[in-house]
Motif scaffolding. Sequence first.
Motif, PDB file in Angstrom:
ATOM      1  N   UNK A  52       0.854  -1.186   0.000  1.00 38.86           N
ATOM      2  CA  UNK A  52       0.000   0.000   0.000  1.00 38.86           C
ATOM      3  C   UNK A  52       0.887   1.231   0.000  1.00 38.86           C
ATOM      4  N   UNK A  53       0.406   2.301  -0.624  1.00 41.46           N
ATOM      5  CA  UNK A  53       1.189   3.528  -0.612  1.00 41.46           C
ATOM      6  C   UNK A  53       0.455   4.680  -1.256  1.00 41.46           C
ATOM      7  N   UNK A  54       1.152   5.804  -1.382  1.00 43.36           N
ATOM      8  CA  UNK A  54       0.641   6.966  -2.105  1.00 43.36           C
ATOM      9  C   UNK A  54       1.307   6.954  -3.474  1.00 43.36           C
ATOM     10  N   UNK A  72       9.517   4.842   6.314  1.00 44.96           N
ATOM     11  CA  UNK A  72       8.944   3.508   6.467  1.00 44.96           C
ATOM     12  C   UNK A  72       7.617   3.528   7.200  1.00 44.96           C
ATOM     13  N   UNK A  73       6.826   4.541   6.947  1.00 49.08           N
ATOM     14  CA  UNK A  73       5.540   4.664   7.645  1.00 49.08           C
ATOM     15  C   UNK A  73       4.512   3.663   7.123  1.00 49.08           C
ATOM     16  N   UNK A  74       4.560   3.335   5.837  1.00 47.51           N
ATOM     17  CA  UNK A  74       3.716   2.267   5.297  1.00 47.51           C
ATOM     18  C   UNK A  74       4.354   0.920   5.602  1.00 47.51           C
ATOM     19  N   UNK A  75       3.546  -0.143   5.765  1.00 47.43           N
ATOM     20  CA  UNK A  75       4.125  -1.478   5.963  1.00 47.43           C
ATOM     21  C   UNK A  75       4.956  -1.892   4.751  1.00 47.43           C
ATOM     22  N   UNK A 121       0.444   7.977   7.838  1.00 45.49           N
ATOM     23  CA  UNK A 121       1.532   8.588   7.056  1.00 45.49           C
ATOM     24  C   UNK A 121       1.387  10.110   7.050  1.00 45.49           C
ATOM     25  N   UNK A 122       0.149  10.598   6.908  1.00 44.89           N
ATOM     26  CA  UNK A 122      -0.102  12.039   6.944  1.00 44.89           C
ATOM     27  C   UNK A 122       0.399  12.633   8.253  1.00 44.89           C
TER      28      UNK A 122
END
Length: 283
Positions: free
Chosen positions: A110-112, A209-212, A153-154
Motif C-alpha cells: 500500500x502507498x501513495x 517507512x511509515x507504510x508497511x 503517514x499524513x
Amino acid sequence: MKAIWKTLCAAALAAMTAIPVFAQDKTIKMGTMSWEDLTPITGITKKVLEDKGYKVEVTTFAEWGIAYAALTKGDVQLLASQVDYVAQDYWEKNNRRLEKISPVSHGLFDGIAVPDYVTITSVEELNDNADKFGGKIIGIEPGAGIMRETAHVVDEYGLKLQLVEGSTAAMTAAVKSAVDRQEWIAVTVWQPMWMMPKFNMRFLEDPKGAFPPPQTYYWIAQKGFAEADPFARETIASVYVPIEEISKINVAVADGKTMDQAVADWIAAHGDLIARWENNKAE
C-alpha cells in the motif's frame, strides 16, 4: 511354480507403484477471497492441480474471519493469504492448527502513488507541492485498511494535504481524468491493482517507512495437509506468480474480460511456465 508366482507378484507390485498418486480420485477444497489479487493466484494454482489429476472445488469468501474459520474447521483445505499483514490477526489466532505450504507471490504493498509525469519522487516532497495536488490526497472507502495507514503517514510526515474519503470507483475516475489532462494527482493505492500499469503510476518513496513493507502471499492449509498428500504439496509449491503478472490479469479484467477469461488467457500465454511447474520433482 513358486518362481512363476513370485514373478507375477513382482510384476503386479511394479504396476501398482507405477500408478501416480494423482491418478486416484482426489478432491481438494480450495478457498479464496473475492479480491483482485487472490482470485488470479487461486485460478492459476487450480489449473496446475487439475492438470495433475486433482478435482479442485473453490469456495469464495468475502471476509478473512469467515475464510479462516472454514479452513480451521475443514470446510476448505487450502487458502492463499498474507499471514504477516492483512490477515495477521487471524493467522496468529489459528496457526497452531494450520501450516504454511509455500509462498506463491510477493509484493503486496500500500502507498501513495502519482502518475509518471509528476516530477516528485518522495512523500516528503508533497507539502512543497501541495498546491499542484489541489491540497488533497484522494482516498477510497472510509474504514479501509489503506486509509488508516495513509492517515498515519499524513501524521508521520506532518502533511498539509487533506486525505479525502470516497470510493475506489471515484478514486480511479479521478485518476483517469487527471491523466487525460496531464494534471498532478496523488492517491492511495495498492499493488497489485490494475490502475498502476494502466495509468503508468508509481509509488512515492517512503523514507520513514511509515507504510508497511511489501508482503508475501502464502498457500496455507490445515495442519497435516502436506504429510497426508506430499504430491499435492509439491505441486502447489511449484507455483509462483509474480505480482506484476497479477496486475496484468487485472488490467485485462478492467478492459472488459471476466476474471475467469483473463486467468485462462494468461495460462494459455504462459504454457512453457506452466509446463515447468508441472514437471517439477513432484512427478
